[in-house]
Each structure stands twice: as structure tokens, then as C-alpha cells.
Scaffold this active site. Sequence first.
Site, PDB file in Angstrom:
ATOM      1  N   HIS A   1       5.049   3.509   0.188  1.00 30.87           N
ATOM      2  CA  HIS A   1       5.618   3.328  -0.943  1.00 30.87           C
ATOM      3  C   HIS A   1       4.805   2.273  -1.976  1.00 30.87           C
ATOM      4  O   HIS A   1       3.688   2.101  -1.528  1.00 30.87           O
ATOM      5  CB  HIS A   1       6.816   2.013  -1.051  1.00 30.87           C
ATOM      6  CG  HIS A   1       6.323   0.459  -0.666  1.00 30.87           C
ATOM      7  ND1 HIS A   1       6.025  -0.519  -1.756  1.00 30.87           N
ATOM      8  CD2 HIS A   1       5.960  -0.104   0.461  1.00 30.87           C
ATOM      9  CE1 HIS A   1       5.688  -1.418  -1.382  1.00 30.87           C
ATOM     10  NE2 HIS A   1       5.769  -1.293   0.033  1.00 30.87           N
ATOM     11  N   CYS A   2       4.792   2.367  -3.213  1.00 30.83           N
ATOM     12  CA  CYS A   2       3.847   1.611  -4.366  1.00 30.83           C
ATOM     13  C   CYS A   2       4.716   0.895  -5.072  1.00 30.83           C
ATOM     14  O   CYS A   2       5.644   0.484  -4.787  1.00 30.83           O
ATOM     15  CB  CYS A   2       3.046   2.821  -4.915  1.00 30.83           C
ATOM     16  SG  CYS A   2       4.040   3.867  -6.021  1.00 30.83           S
ATOM     17  N   GLY A   3       4.271   0.735  -6.350  1.00 34.61           N
ATOM     18  CA  GLY A   3       5.143  -0.129  -7.287  1.00 34.61           C
ATOM     19  C   GLY A   3       6.385   0.485  -7.812  1.00 34.61           C
ATOM     20  O   GLY A   3       7.559  -0.038  -7.791  1.00 34.61           O
TER      21      GLY A   3
ATOM     22  N   TYR B   1       8.378  -0.768  -4.720  1.00 38.06           N
ATOM     23  CA  TYR B   1       8.728  -1.933  -4.601  1.00 38.06           C
ATOM     24  C   TYR B   1       9.445  -2.631  -5.550  1.00 38.06           C
ATOM     25  O   TYR B   1      10.244  -3.418  -5.387  1.00 38.06           O
ATOM     26  CB  TYR B   1       7.209  -2.703  -4.597  1.00 38.06           C
ATOM     27  CG  TYR B   1       7.347  -4.457  -4.112  1.00 38.06           C
ATOM     28  CD1 TYR B   1       7.642  -4.845  -3.124  1.00 38.06           C
ATOM     29  CD2 TYR B   1       6.987  -5.231  -5.507  1.00 38.06           C
ATOM     30  CE1 TYR B   1       7.799  -6.101  -2.922  1.00 38.06           C
ATOM     31  CE2 TYR B   1       7.217  -6.491  -5.021  1.00 38.06           C
ATOM     32  CZ  TYR B   1       7.655  -7.066  -3.963  1.00 38.06           C
ATOM     33  OH  TYR B   1       7.756  -8.265  -3.658  1.00 38.06           O
TER      34      TYR B   1
END
Lengths: 525, 525
Positions: free
Chosen positions: A490-492, A516
Site C-alpha cells: 500500500h501507499c497513500g 492508507y
Amino acid sequence: MSAATRLRRLDEAMEIVVLERSGYVSFANCGLPYHVSGVIEQRSALLLQTPESLWERFRIDVRVASEAVRIDRSRKSVVVRDVATGEESELGYDRLVLSPGARPVQPPIPGIERALTLRNVEDTDAMVAAVRDARTAVVIGGGFIGLEVAENLLHRGMSVALVEATDQVMAPLDPEMVAPVHDRLREHGVDLRLGSAVTAIGEHDVTLADGSTLPADVVVAAIGVRPDVALAREAGLQIGPLGGIAVDSRNVTSDPSIYAVGDAVEKDDALGDGDLLVPLANTANLQGRRVADDIAGRGVPTRPVMGTAIVGVLGLQVAAVGWNEKRLRAMGRDYLAVHTHPASHATYYPGAAAMALKLLVDPTDGTILGAQGVGESGIDKRIDVIATAMAGGLKAPDLAELELAYAPQFGSAKDAVNMLGFVAENRLSGLERSVQWHEVEAMQDAGVTVVDVRTPAEFEAGAIPGAINLPLDELRDRSAEIPDGELIVHCGVGIRSHAAVFILGDRRVHNLDGGYTTWRAGTAA
Amino acid sequence: MSAATRLRRLDEAMEIVVLERSGYVSFANCGLPYHVSGVIEQRSALLLQTPESLWERFRIDVRVASEAVRIDRSRKSVVVRDVATGEESELGYDRLVLSPGARPVQPPIPGIERALTLRNVEDTDAMVAAVRDARTAVVIGGGFIGLEVAENLLHRGMSVALVEATDQVMAPLDPEMVAPVHDRLREHGVDLRLGSAVTAIGEHDVTLADGSTLPADVVVAAIGVRPDVALAREAGLQIGPLGGIAVDSRNVTSDPSIYAVGDAVEKDDALGDGDLLVPLANTANLQGRRVADDIAGRGVPTRPVMGTAIVGVLGLQVAAVGWNEKRLRAMGRDYLAVHTHPASHATYYPGAAAMALKLLVDPTDGTILGAQGVGESGIDKRIDVIATAMAGGLKAPDLAELELAYAPQFGSAKDAVNMLGFVAENRLSGLERSVQWHEVEAMQDAGVTVVDVRTPAEFEAGAIPGAINLPLDELRDRSAEIPDGELIVHCGVGIRSHAAVFILGDRRVHNLDGGYTTWRAGTAA
Ligand SMILES: Cc1cc2nc3c(=O)[nH]c(=O)nc-3n(C[C@H](O)[C@H](O)[C@H](O)COP(=O)(O)OP(=O)(O)OC[C@H]3O[C@@H](n4cnc5c(N)ncnc54)[C@H](O)[C@@H]3O)c2cc1C
Ligand SMILES: Cc1cc2nc3c(=O)[nH]c(=O)nc-3n(C[C@H](O)[C@H](O)[C@H](O)COP(=O)(O)OP(=O)(O)OC[C@H]3O[C@@H](n4cnc5c(N)ncnc54)[C@H](O)[C@@H]3O)c2cc1C
Ligand SMILES: CC(C)(COP(=O)(O)OP(=O)(O)OC[C@H]1O[C@@H](n2cnc3c(N)ncnc32)[C@H](O)[C@@H]1OP(=O)(O)O)[C@@H](O)C(=O)NCCC(=O)NCCS
Ligand SMILES: CC(C)(COP(=O)(O)OP(=O)(O)OC[C@H]1O[C@@H](n2cnc3c(N)ncnc32)[C@H](O)[C@@H]1OP(=O)(O)O)[C@@H](O)C(=O)NCCC(=O)NCCS
């Protein structure tokens, strides 16, 4: 009224009578909350037409303060009571159109008689008078009317508490989508009480189930509305399973001479076999116009509803169309959810605002089942575009191909709606696996590793418990550091992790949908 | 670049090289004009990616200052010239993607070498330097780039003249639609010279065909763009009738190993059999992404184009999709035109702005052929909704049934798009006859009476020559005053006269489409 004006245009000779219990017709219901604060300054701005203007222009005989108290179907007549004098008279009809609307729900709470509701001009006058010297208010109900009232009371400088029985405001949206709305309300000083029930309304306060009391010079009940079917039921017209007047696709009730429209009726669900209650002005107006066409002998196309809705809350646009995830889960239906967090327009041009969008898709054929959006701007456009795509039968991957007008002030070269199409197609075609925010914990428990590909600074500022941090741009070189087995990356928001999925392509990798940002909103909700 | 990044995601192993003649890749072309004024303050904001960042994240080998000077199709190689050193080298390919874009047209005017153009970052740097101490500017060309440049020079406090050879700016729209744009430009002090040709560019001024001269510290040429096909033509690839690289629905050129995308290619017209040049970023980006899919062996749907476009001009949104009336007339095609002037949102809520919308419809089956809009807000949304409806194959009357999100800040209960649907259906079904602004005079000459149903005050303020005034609300009582014979009725925008049509229903009556507002705009244009 839309039925009456249209019918006059279709038939100059017909006798058209409109009965209205209150003192006003053709008023702007949807503007009422904004007059309470003075955002809409002039009370007269709310009165779009008057009985006089409707007579002058349309020869429509509008009788205000006239309540229809009984329908005699065999005699084809209505008993009308003069609200001022109580006198009753009889009025015959060839065709009768019922558009009684919906009543605010009044829960059986001790003291409820002190609670104000907002439905018509008289209610608004009462609320304007009540808030004049008031400093504190409790609004019961976090639906769109409750939110609008809360905003307008805040605008007057009042202290406002909002009490909502469920865990979220704006039921048409899913909980992770309204988290920003909760934040926004609290930022503006609203005492937001979610999952709270009001047990009593006192003279100056309101008591909640947990025993706490909230000061309340004014109490507003906005718990929802229920179809106003008293007249129809008493006349023996069929009432549907949801409590609305049952009508066919032409809006004809169980009596072929009687039509019903608007908030009072149950509408065919455009997405399924069932019915919906959609107490919205667009639907009500269009149904009214359609009934006029039908009475005048013009054919009308069937028009099932999707319930496209929007509300403005303290600078946020909150909108939805179609089914939500809660509903899909309750139905036990399979679905694919896509969360994105694009900008309202090109980020290099000043003023771009973050949007949260959600698309719900049938995983078998890509049918768009619903969409939701929250953000400071650009949400209305994206939801309308998706609603139109749904009406046109476009599938989720078709959104990728839409040609939407782009200049940096207005959108992005690949517009947010195109992006939803990309992501949906990537998932439907199996190119990318995804997981939802609410699935992470159980997967971690089952041994799946969460890899956060954001920068160390982003990771420090807040991360999913148990995640390891490996920035995207170092992933190729450092992939050996990742434990064996299945992964969630995952990232932002999901874009960098989308690239990561392919860099780690020889492993079983899931992209955390919405990144996130959605995870945090979901776990906070 | 969209092809390269997508291709990397689809194939982690493939060698991907990008050649770029200028010093920059992945820059925001569409933002360039706004950096000239400082609206986009940071030059760096225009540079979305760099060769370094693209290598780090995507392992794409981006070579700037590297010009492809020749394609050797038999050897499957490209000759690359190092722009700095002039050195040439050869680079082999399995698949070649051409995305050379379009060149600004440079008309053969004496002195043209002094004119600046705007295509890339270097051009922007040059323009920023040139305007630093400049006070006067002449912009040649009223297309979207010319308008954006003019706006941004004004924003710097410069005196700006805009010279346009045709009678209108923004060719994608019809003349009566851009009249408000002309007004807006003039209100902001632009010296607008329509129907004017530049004959010479001097050191400090510009001379027009009528002999007048305009002061010009700076001259900008924005006369349009032409596909940059030099390389493709030289390589013997097929060029289409419009001068763009010919490609099939998969964007493959006449050489099966070579693709072409973007401004340089001719696209299938979604509405007809022919081709279009659509030099727009949405199309270019999506084609790039599609080509990557094709190279990676994924199927791509055919995607003909409609050319949805928008530009912001001094606070106005100006947008269009599909065909315009000029084009339909030139093709000799039958069409129905609908003009409306609704508000961007409910008029009782503060901040509603007037919009002008136009819908073009196939009179035989209701197919939507195009739409145009001008206004301060809400235009982007309406054009995107209509573009989506077109993509979904919805007919004009279907617009009436669209469920669009309504709250008073964002729209109207019957949204402007619904209204277009109502009006189109009324006309297609023969319920109402309409005439266009440009047909009035000839009909008057043929003895048709024009009845203006606005109020006397509105009539006094400006009216169609020869019209008689009979306010709508008096029409039923005074219809005997109207001379015999055929009638055109009109009001401000067409709504009151729509009611009048039915009041006078026993006569042959035409509603003037778009009312006095469209008539005035058309006759002024
Ligand atoms: C405060 C508020 C804000 C709203 N905001 C929005 C919004 O932003 N967007 C949106 O889409 N919708 C909004 N709505 C909903 C929208 O106003 C309704 O969907 C729409 O007005 C429904 O039209 P209707 O004709 O069914 O009912 P109504 O507009 O409620 O009209 C029904 C009328 O019938 C009268 N009546 C009932 N029974 C009788 C009887 N027996 N005899 C005589 N008269 C009778 C009532 O007095 C009432 O005036 C809002 C509603 C309210 C109250
Ligand atoms: C000032 C301006 C404003 C714009 N505003 C908008 C807008 O608001 N909305 C919109 O939709 N579109 C807008 N556009 C158009 C949009 O930018 C283009 O449609 C889009 O960039 C086209 O992409 P492309 O890849 O085809 O061409 P380009 O983006 O022009 O890229 C082509 C690149 O190829 C390079 N090149 C050409 N030949 C060679 C060669 N032989 N060897 C190596 N390199 C070569 C060029 O240097 C150039 O960088 C605008 C364009 C400009 C110039
Ligand atoms: C005010 C009210 C009586 C309007 O009646 P109306 O005359 O039917 O509606 P409008 O004034 O919006 O005009 C629409 C008509 O003008 C026509 N029209 C609109 N623009 C036109 C144009 N440029 N040229 C020709 N006709 C046009 C439409 O086709 C439509 O006519 P039709 O129904 O015969 O097709 C009714 O909408 C009402 O009571 N509204 C208040 C209540 C409400 O909506 N509340 C909820 C939201 S706050
Ligand atoms: C900057 C540039 C290289 C972008 O490259 P990109 O990585 O393909 O595009 P984006 O960063 O927009 O990301 C889009 C990708 O993220 C994916 N994505 C977006 N949101 C996502 C989410 N929430 N979850 C998962 N994936 C997501 C998309 O599906 C898409 O991937 P795909 O193509 O594999 O389907 C390219 O657009 C460019 O060069 N632009 C500048 C030039 C230009 O556009 N000029 C004209 C306009 S000014």
C-alpha cells in the site's frame, strides 16, 4: 406543481385544481435550511410561485389552506377541508394526482413535542423565530436535512450538537467515506454524538442514552421522513412493502384514475427488482411532469430510479448514486469496490482539492452498481457523470474511455472518472488483486505481510500496525528484504502501490484499495 | 509517456526508451500559459516527472535533447541525434511508438520570426523572458491557446490585442455561443480584432490588412497546430486526408511495428465516418495507455473520438463536444438546435450564474450530435454529462430522465441537462415548433408576426425590430390583438414563450429558440 403546469401546456382547456394544506405552494423546500441562517436572505426568494401567479400564467386553480381529508373513489371526488374554517366541501375529479410528500419521523421520545421539524414554510418561520435568541441547539439525526440544519445553525453562531443513532452521518454513503464529514463537523465545533440515542427532551436540554445531557435552547428532529400515505391508505389504495404508495411505471396507483408521485411513492429500483423510497426533488419533479404527459395521452418511458443525491456540509460536497457497500453486503451480493483519492483538477494549477471517490462494480460483468464521493469541489460533476454512465448502461471499464473536458482549472488529462475506469478494469481483468481496508487485519493474522511503499517520512507520520516500510523507488533493489509469502502493498492512495504490484509481480500481491487514506478513514469510522 | 509507464507496469522486463528532442519530458503543456502570468508560480510545478524520477520509479530510459531524425523501417531502427553535440547514433526497436505532437502553425507573414509560440518548456522560458519588461502584446489567433495566452498577459497588466482572422474566437463553438466571450474579452480591455488578418510584424508593432497598426512589444502566434508528421512522412508511413498520421483503431500505422498516438494522428470520428484531428491531452494520454495495452497483448476496445474540450477565459468556462452547427450546415445535414439559458444552480441560492447551453440533435432519431456551453460556472459539469450521455448512446429525450445530484448549491431540481431533454423532446415529438435566431428576419419578410411575450419594461430595454409586445400573463385576454397568420413568439430565453405557444395553440406558432438572449447574441456576432 410540475404536473399541473405541464398539464396546462398540454391542454389549455382542462380544469386543473391544486389542493395544498399549508399556506404555500411551489416553495423551495430544499432552500428552507438556508433561510434559517440568512444565507438565503429573503424569505420571498423561497416562494417560487404564488396561487395568484399560477392563475395568471397557467390558469391553475391553486387552493392553499385546503386539505384533502378523504377520497371517495366510487364518486370520484375528494372531500376538502378549509383549514381556516374547518368547513368541508366536495370536489370531483376525472384524474386525481396525489403528491402529499413525506412527513418527518417523530420518534416517541418524552418531550418530542418541543422538537422542531423542517418541511414547509410555516416550519421555517417557526424555526427562524425559535433560533432568534437561542445559543445552543441539539439536532437529532445526521441525514441530509439534519446536516443542513446543523450547518445553518452554526452559521448563526450557535453551539450545535448533532446526535445520530448509527455510527455515521449520511446513510447513503459507507462509513469510511463519511469519515471526512465527521472530521469536518468536529473541526467546526459540532459536538458530534454518533451511536447515541436521545432518551428525553427537557425544557433546556436533551438527555442521551448514556446519561449525558446536552444544552439545548432549541431541539430539531431530522430523523428521516416517511411517505405521507394517510389519505391514500384510508382510500384503500395499495401501499407498498416500504410504506410508500404503490404505483406502476406510469405512476398509476391501484386505482386507475389516481396517480401518485414524489416522496410519497415507492419507485422501481433501477439496479434491482425491488422498490426504493427516494425522497428527492429531481425524482418528484420529473414524475409530476411524466404524469401530466400520461394524463394528456402521451406515452412515457419507464423510469426506474437510482437515487442520485448530494448535500453540502461546511464546504464539503457529499454525494452518492445507486447502491452502497452496506446494502450490497446485506444483500449478500458479490461486488468489487474501488476507492481513489484524486485531485479535483490538475494539481499544478492552484486550488485543486482532494476528493475521495468510491465505485461499486459487479465483478462478473462490470456493471456499475453505485458511486460515492466526498470533497470540497468536483464531486457533483463526477457523481453526475457516473450517474449518466449508469443510465447509459456503460460498464465500469468504459469509464476509462470517456472523453471529459480538460483544462487545468477543471480536471485532469486522465480525469478522476477515467482513473476509476482504469482501476476497475485492472481489477476486473485480474491484472491487479486488491483488498479492502476492513480485510487487512484478518489477512495479517493469517500471515500476510503488509508492505508500505511510501517514503520513510510518510511512514513515520502514521502507518498500519505491523507494516514494513520499503519505499517504491527502492523496491527493485531491496525486494529481498520482504518476508516470504503473500503480500499486501500500500501507499497513500493506491497509485504507487499499483506500480509496486507489478515490480513484485512474481509473488502473490494485493494492492490495498484506497491506500492508507481509506484504511485510516475506515478504521477511524 | 503514458504509454511508457503503463507498459512498464504491464511488463517489468521490457526495455523502454523514450526520445525527446527538447530538454523536458512529462511536463504540463496545458499549464504553460499560466506560468507566463505567475498564476502557476513555480516553474517546477510544470515538470511532473524528470528523466531521473522516471528511471527510479519505472526504469524507463528517458533521453532528452535526443531527436529522432530518421526511421529505418527495414532495419527496425531509429537514427537519434544528440541535440547538444549533433552526434548521430542508431537505436533498434521491436515496437516503435510515435508521439511527436503538433507544431504551431507559422503563417508566412513578414516578420513572423519575431512571433513567439508556446508548445514546450523552452518556449515558456522564452515567453517569460520576453514579457518581463513588455507593456503591449498582440496575440494572433483566438483558439484556446491564444485565449489562454491573452488572459495571462492581461493578468500581468499588459495591454493586449487579439487578432483573429475569422469572425469569432473558439472555432469549436458556433458564433452566437461565443458572443459572451467576445464581450468578456472587451470588458477586460482586450482590443479584439475579429475578421482581421495580420499582414506584417514590425519591430514594435503589427500591421493589419485594413492598414491599422497595433503596438506590440511582444507578438504571440497561436494560429493553431498541425500534426508533426515530418518523421513519419519521411519514413513512408501513410498520412491521412487531414494531414495527420493515419492509424487504425489500435493506433497502428501503415507499418505494423509502428504505433502513433496523440496530436500527430487522425482519429476516427465517433459521430461519423470520417476522421478528426483532436489535439487534446485526454485523447493523447488515453491513446498512449491503450497502445501499451496493445503492445502487451491485451485487447483494446475501439475508441473513436468526440473532441470534448474546455477553456477558461477571464472567468468564463467555454466548452464543447461533438459537432457544431457550422459543421452540420457545411455537411448539409439536417439537425435540430436547442438553446437554453438556465442558471448554474437554484436561483434562490446565492451565487447562481447564467449559462448558455446549446444542444444539436439528429431530428430523425434524437441522436445527440454535439453540445456547447458558456458561463461562469457549471459548464464543465453539463458538458461532461452530455459527453457521457453521448458515449452511452443516450438520445436527447433521455436527458430529460437523467437523475442528477441536486441540492440548491449545485444544480436545480430539474437540472439544466434535464431541461435540454425536455425541450428536445417537445420539438422532436412535434409538440412545439421552433425557429432559430438566424431565421427570424426572412420569416418576418415573408409576413410572419413576431410576438414578444416579455414585460413592457424588458421590451423597452431592447427588442427585435418589428416585434409586437404582449406580455405572457395578458396573452389569453388580449390574443385578439395579434394579426392573423403565422407567428413567432419569444421571451427572454424561451420558457415563457413555450407557455405562450400552447395558449395560442390553435394557430401556427413557432417558439424562437433561446429567445431574445440567443437572438441578440447571434445578431451581434
Ligand atoms: C428541508 C428540506 C431540504 C431538502 N433538500 C433537498 C435537496 O437538497 N435535494 C433534493 O433533491 N431534495 C431535497 N428535499 C426533498 C424535496 O424537497 C422533496 O423530495 C420534494 O419536495 C418532494 O416533492 P413532493 O411533491 O413529493 O412533496 P412535497 O414537496 O413535500 O409536497 C407535498 C405537499 O403536499 C401537501 N399535502 C400533504 N397532504 C395533503 C393533503 N391531504 N391535502 C392537501 N395538501 C397536502 C403538503 O403540505 C406539501 O406541501 C428537501 C426537503 C426538505 C424538507
Ligand atoms: C500551451 C498549450 C496548452 C494546452 N492546453 C490544453 C488543455 O487545456 N487541454 C487539453 O486537452 N489539451 C491542451 N493542450 C494540448 C495537449 O497538451 C496535447 O494534446 C498533448 O500534449 C498531446 O500529446 P502528444 O504526446 O501528442 O504531444 P506533445 O505533448 O506535444 O509531445 C510531443 C513531444 O515530442 C517531441 N518530439 C517531436 N518530434 C520529435 C522527434 N523527432 N524526436 C524527439 N522528440 C520529438 C516534442 O518535443 C514534444 O515534447 C495544450 C497544448 C499547449 C501547447
Ligand atoms: C415553479 C414550478 C411551478 C415550475 O413549473 P414549470 O413551468 O413546469 O417549470 P419551469 O419554469 O422550470 O419551466 C420548464 C418548462 O420550460 C421549458 N423550457 C425550459 N427552457 C426552455 C427553453 N430555453 N426553450 C423552450 N422551453 C424551455 C421546459 O421544456 C419545460 O416545459 P415542459 O415541461 O412543457 O417541457 C415547479 O417547478 C415548482 O413548483 N417548483 C417548486 C417546488 C420544488 O421544485 N421543490 C423542490 C426543489 S427546492
Ligand atoms: C506523469 C505521467 C508520466 C503519468 O504516468 P502514469 O504513472 O501512467 O499515470 P498516473 O500517475 O496518473 O497514475 C495512473 C495509474 O495509477 C493507477 N491508479 C490511479 N489511482 C489508483 C488507485 N487509487 N488505486 C490503484 N491504482 C490507481 C491507474 O490505474 C493508472 O495505472 P494503469 O495505467 O496501470 O491503469 C504522464 O501522465 C505524463 O507524462 N503526463 C504529463 C504530460 C501530460 O499529460 N500533458 C498534457 C496535460 S497537461
